[in-house]
Design a protein around this motif. Structure first.
Motif, PDB file in Angstrom:
ATOM      1  N   ALA A 451     107.744  46.770  15.545  1.00  6.28           N
ATOM      2  CA  ALA A 451     107.755  45.707  15.517  1.00  6.28           C
ATOM      3  C   ALA A 451     107.376  45.141  16.527  1.00  6.28           C
ATOM      4  N   GLY A 452     106.429  43.876  15.906  1.00  4.05           N
ATOM      5  CA  GLY A 452     106.132  43.175  17.346  1.00  4.05           C
ATOM      6  C   GLY A 452     104.723  43.347  18.316  1.00  4.05           C
ATOM      7  N   SER A 453     104.228  44.486  17.543  1.00  2.00           N
ATOM      8  CA  SER A 453     103.295  45.497  19.065  1.00  2.00           C
ATOM      9  C   SER A 453     101.907  45.051  18.378  1.00  2.00           C
ATOM     10  N   PRO A 454     101.134  45.150  18.612  1.00  2.05           N
ATOM     11  CA  PRO A 454      99.165  45.089  17.931  1.00  2.05           C
ATOM     12  C   PRO A 454      99.668  46.151  16.988  1.00  2.05           C
ATOM     13  N   LEU A 455     100.126  47.003  17.220  1.00  2.40           N
ATOM     14  CA  LEU A 455     100.159  48.082  16.358  1.00  2.40           C
ATOM     15  C   LEU A 455     100.970  47.697  14.972  1.00  2.40           C
ATOM     16  N   LEU A 456     101.284  46.694  14.864  1.00  2.00           N
ATOM     17  CA  LEU A 456     101.979  46.619  13.618  1.00  2.00           C
ATOM     18  C   LEU A 456     101.580  45.224  13.144  1.00  2.00           C
ATOM     19  N   ASP A 457     102.601  43.914  13.444  1.00  2.00           N
ATOM     20  CA  ASP A 457     102.366  42.617  13.107  1.00  2.00           C
ATOM     21  C   ASP A 457     102.610  42.192  14.549  1.00  2.00           C
ATOM     22  N   GLY A 458     102.180  42.392  15.149  1.00  2.00           N
ATOM     23  CA  GLY A 458     102.367  41.583  17.179  1.00  2.00           C
ATOM     24  C   GLY A 458     101.168  40.932  17.502  1.00  2.00           C
ATOM     25  N   TRP A 459     100.699  40.389  18.420  1.00  2.00           N
ATOM     26  CA  TRP A 459      99.457  39.668  19.261  1.00  2.00           C
ATOM     27  C   TRP A 459      98.133  41.182  18.864  1.00  2.00           C
ATOM     28  N   GLY A 460      97.144  40.696  17.898  1.00  2.85           N
ATOM     29  CA  GLY A 460      95.998  41.287  17.792  1.00  2.85           C
ATOM     30  C   GLY A 460      96.291  42.412  16.936  1.00  2.85           C
ATOM     31  N   ALA A 461      96.829  42.774  16.208  1.00  2.19           N
ATOM     32  CA  ALA A 461      97.424  43.286  14.891  1.00  2.19           C
ATOM     33  C   ALA A 461      96.227  43.042  13.317  1.00  2.19           C
ATOM     34  N   THR A 462      96.010  44.328  13.357  1.00  2.00           N
ATOM     35  CA  THR A 462      96.003  43.921  11.514  1.00  2.00           C
ATOM     36  C   THR A 462      96.254  43.340  10.837  1.00  2.00           C
ATOM     37  N   CYS A 463      95.904  41.804   9.861  1.00  2.00           N
ATOM     38  CA  CYS A 463      96.549  41.110   8.897  1.00  2.00           C
ATOM     39  C   CYS A 463      95.670  40.662   7.198  1.00  2.00           C
ATOM     40  N   TYR A 464      96.486  39.478   6.933  1.00  2.66           N
ATOM     41  CA  TYR A 464      95.670  39.082   5.460  1.00  2.66           C
ATOM     42  C   TYR A 464      95.918  38.054   5.384  1.00  2.66           C
ATOM     43  N   ARG A 465      94.618  37.581   4.815  1.00  4.83           N
ATOM     44  CA  ARG A 465      94.351  35.934   4.925  1.00  4.83           C
ATOM     45  C   ARG A 465      94.194  35.721   3.697  1.00  4.83           C
ATOM     46  N   PRO A 466      95.335  35.201   2.983  1.00  2.20           N
ATOM     47  CA  PRO A 466      95.241  35.005   1.342  1.00  2.20           C
ATOM     48  C   PRO A 466      94.372  33.552   1.448  1.00  2.20           C
ATOM     49  N   LYS A 467      93.190  33.652   0.615  1.00  2.05           N
ATOM     50  CA  LYS A 467      92.942  32.532  -0.115  1.00  2.05           C
ATOM     51  C   LYS A 467      93.599  31.405  -0.621  1.00  2.05           C
ATOM     52  N   GLN A 468      93.292  30.035  -0.101  1.00  2.00           N
ATOM     53  CA  GLN A 468      94.045  28.846  -0.293  1.00  2.00           C
ATOM     54  C   GLN A 468      94.515  28.720  -1.877  1.00  2.00           C
ATOM     55  N   ASN A 469      95.111  28.486  -2.027  1.00  2.74           N
ATOM     56  CA  ASN A 469      95.049  28.249  -3.757  1.00  2.74           C
ATOM     57  C   ASN A 469      94.860  29.400  -4.454  1.00  2.74           C
ATOM     58  N   GLY A 470      94.774  30.524  -3.798  1.00  2.00           N
ATOM     59  CA  GLY A 470      94.759  31.797  -4.491  1.00  2.00           C
ATOM     60  C   GLY A 470      95.759  33.058  -4.377  1.00  2.00           C
ATOM     61  N   VAL A 471      95.699  33.692  -5.182  1.00  2.00           N
ATOM     62  CA  VAL A 471      96.928  34.783  -5.880  1.00  2.00           C
ATOM     63  C   VAL A 471      96.427  36.018  -4.400  1.00  2.00           C
ATOM     64  N   ALA A 472      97.809  36.304  -3.659  1.00  2.67           N
ATOM     65  CA  ALA A 472      97.312  37.615  -2.662  1.00  2.67           C
ATOM     66  C   ALA A 472      97.536  38.408  -3.194  1.00  2.67           C
ATOM     67  N   ASP A 473      96.196  39.711  -2.424  1.00  2.00           N
ATOM     68  CA  ASP A 473      95.709  40.637  -2.800  1.00  2.00           C
ATOM     69  C   ASP A 473      96.478  41.409  -2.907  1.00  2.00           C
ATOM     70  N   LYS A 474      97.576  42.456  -3.701  1.00  2.00           N
ATOM     71  CA  LYS A 474      98.994  43.001  -3.442  1.00  2.00           C
ATOM     72  C   LYS A 474      98.465  44.923  -2.342  1.00  2.00           C
ATOM     73  N   SER A 475      97.049  45.053  -2.450  1.00  2.00           N
ATOM     74  CA  SER A 475      97.311  46.123  -1.454  1.00  2.00           C
ATOM     75  C   SER A 475      97.731  45.975  -0.301  1.00  2.00           C
ATOM     76  N   PHE A 476      97.637  44.233   0.356  1.00  2.00           N
ATOM     77  CA  PHE A 476      97.738  43.616   1.688  1.00  2.00           C
ATOM     78  C   PHE A 476      98.955  42.556   2.051  1.00  2.00           C
ATOM     79  N   ALA A 477      99.381  42.114   0.876  1.00  2.00           N
ATOM     80  CA  ALA A 477     100.117  40.930   1.057  1.00  2.00           C
ATOM     81  C   ALA A 477     101.350  41.346   2.750  1.00  2.00           C
ATOM     82  N   SER A 478     101.424  42.766   2.428  1.00  2.00           N
ATOM     83  CA  SER A 478     102.540  42.856   3.173  1.00  2.00           C
ATOM     84  C   SER A 478     101.805  42.756   5.071  1.00  2.00           C
ATOM     85  N   TRP A 479     100.650  42.359   4.943  1.00  2.00           N
ATOM     86  CA  TRP A 479     100.003  42.854   6.007  1.00  2.00           C
ATOM     87  C   TRP A 479     100.546  41.083   6.850  1.00  2.00           C
TER      88      TRP A 479
END
Length: 504
Positions: A451-479
């Motif tokens: 937690a808090g590392s670039p490996l999971l959710d820290g600076w430089g981690a891969t993450c998900y950008r849901p589209k504005q006013n769109g439905v979040a993709d369930k495969s990546f919503a936890s990113w």
């Protein structure tokens, strides 16, 4: 033994220092200390040099001209020669105005394959990795142990000495016919080695002695060789972006012929054949979307039948974030039904699995299916969160140092909690959970450590950008990103839903 505490990551086109969360030092799943590796390679009675294991009559490491003269290695050299010839011909036909060759003056720099058989180069032991987490492939051998060798110039004054090629000698973790050692015994040996305080020769001796974690490593346990080399790179210019191509191949040991034979690569989908042969493509679609196989695919433990597989992989870096640009699924999934899979095929399969009570953890949408289809392959996995095209470049054992850290990729470090969890379960006689997350993002079982590392959710981690006013993709919503960070666009593709965590 050490795991990497810091690294330089070449990550999807970003070449920058990345701070990595400190992994447990000496967690018992890898031998990475340069001094220990030097001692293991040249050990008097149980040397783990590549030549000593391939030819037990050898007592010392040998240069590459002698190595590839060994009968066992003849088919490996021939297959690599053929791969170079094919690569050169294909790219010269595709780009006739681009000069491809070795040395200055070429637009594309080809790997100097002379070094493969040069008396001034050899494969040096650069790391040993416990892969008992792969026991789902071969339970009776308790998974695998991998000896990783790095191609290195040995002539004095050569620069750079280390060349962009690794050779993995993959061994069964134990002899399935040896009842004196169980998977639990072997797992305990590895985990118990974590607090060993010795260094250099003394630690090498302790690891190799009867009852040590490396005592089971013998030539009789050899299963295959895996090669990965940077076959070519294109320097950045005013007209072209930087690019590197990595060739990967597998050679299984034929015990009757005492030679390594070119083999299909595990889960390396042959997209060209599947797209060219409609019947084969349909057979693959029907097989993979069957609920039982879809569940294994979701868990990352699927074993695709050989008839759908390729014997080589060509992975390129940098690549973009969007699944649509990653190989090999590009062209296999087409929303208009022209590929092997359509979005409707995938949605129907997910609904069918749900109706049968099959809960999927990772694949919950066509986009999740596409991303998993990429990262189960050898080439796709090495494109993601690697150091260039490698996940374990290994220790530089020829450098003047007695201790050191090993550059390993974010993917390697992020997967260590999962691997350790599996080995601990095996030690304790419990059922192991062999599932894994996406290569981009570790499973939640490593949350506390990462937690808090670039490996999971820290600076430089891969993450998900849901589209504005769109439905979040369930495969990546936890990113998601840690507090104070936001998932932001990387590169020029503003439409990509996948980004990186940066300061808001």
């Amino acid at each position: 033994m050490r795991l990497c505490l810091s690294l330089i990551a070449v990550l999807l086109g970003l070449v920058a220092p990345v701070a990595v969360a400190q992994a447990d030092e000496g967690n018992g799943l890898a031998v990475t200390d340069p001094g220990v590796l030097r001692a293991l390679e040249t050990h008097g009675t149980h040397g783990l040099g590549l030549a000593q294991l391939l030819d037990t009559a050898r007592s010392i490491p040998i240069p590459n001209d002698a190595l590839f003269a060994l009968p066992a290695m003849t088919p490996v050299r021939a297959a690599l020669d053929d791969a170079f010839t094919h690569y050169l011909a294909e790219h010269q036909n595709r780009q006739p105005r681009v000069s491809i060759g070795v040395g200055p003056g070429h637009d594309v720099q080809l790997f100097d394959k002379v070094m493969l058989t040069s008396p001034d180069a050899r494969f040096i032991l650069a790391g040993i990795v416990n892969r008992m987490d792969r026991a789902y492939v071969a339970p009776d051998t308790c998974g695998e142990i991998r000896l990783i060798y790095r191609l290195t110039r040995t002539a004095t004054g050569t620069t750079p000495p280390r060349l962009p090629m690794t050779l993995n000698l993959v061994l069964h973790a134990k002899d399935p016919n040896d009842a004196s050692v169980t998977c639990a015994d072997l797992a305990a040996r590895w985990l118990d080695s974590a607090p060993f305080a010795e260094t250099g020769v003394a630690l090498a001796d302790r690891l190799l002695k009867p009852g040590g974690p490396l005592a089971t490593i013998t030539a009789a346990h050899i299963d295959r060789i895996e090669t990965n080399l940077q076959i070519a790179h294109r320097p950045k210019s005013d007209t072209r972006e930087f690019r590197t191509d990595y060739l990967q191949k597998v050679f299984r040991f034929d015990a009757s012929a005492k030679q390594f034979r070119e083999a299909s690569m595990e889960d390396q989908i042959d997209r060209d054949r599947l797209l060219a042969d409609a019947a084969l493509g349909r057979a693959f679609r029907d097989w993979l979307l069957a609920p039982k196989n879809l569940r294994a695919f979701d868990r990352g433990t699927v074993l695709i039948p050989e008839k759908f597989l390729a014997t080589s992989s060509l992975a390129s870096t940098p690549v973009g974030f969007a699944p649509s640009v990653l190989q090999p699924e590009f062209g296999l999934i087409d929303s208009k039904g022209k590929g092997v899979f359509s979005d409707r095929d995938i949605v129907n399969a997910l609904e069918r699995a749900a109706s049968q009570g099959i809960a999927l953890e990772n694949i919950r949408s066509p986009a999740g299916f596409a991303r998993r289809l990429n990262d189960i392959t050898c080439g796709g996995c090495h494109q993601i969160r690697g150091i260039g095209g490698f996940h374990f470049p290994g220790a530089d054992t020829l450098a003047e140092q007695s201790q050191g850290t090993v550059p390993a990729s974010p993917h390697f470090i992020g997967d260590q909690p999962r691997r350790r969890d599996i080995v601990m379960a095996m030690r304790n006689g419990k059922a192991a959970d062999f599932s894994r997350g996406f290569s981009d993002r570790p499973q939640m079982r490593g949350t506390n450590e990462l937690a808090g590392s670039p490996l999971l959710d820290g600076w430089g981690a891969t993450c998900y950008r849901p589209k504005q006013n769109g439905v979040a993709d369930k495969s990546f919503a936890s990113w998601t990103c840690a507090e104070g960070l936001a998932c932001q666009q990387v590169g020029g593709d503003a439409s990509s839903a996948i980004g990186m965590c940066f300061v808001k």
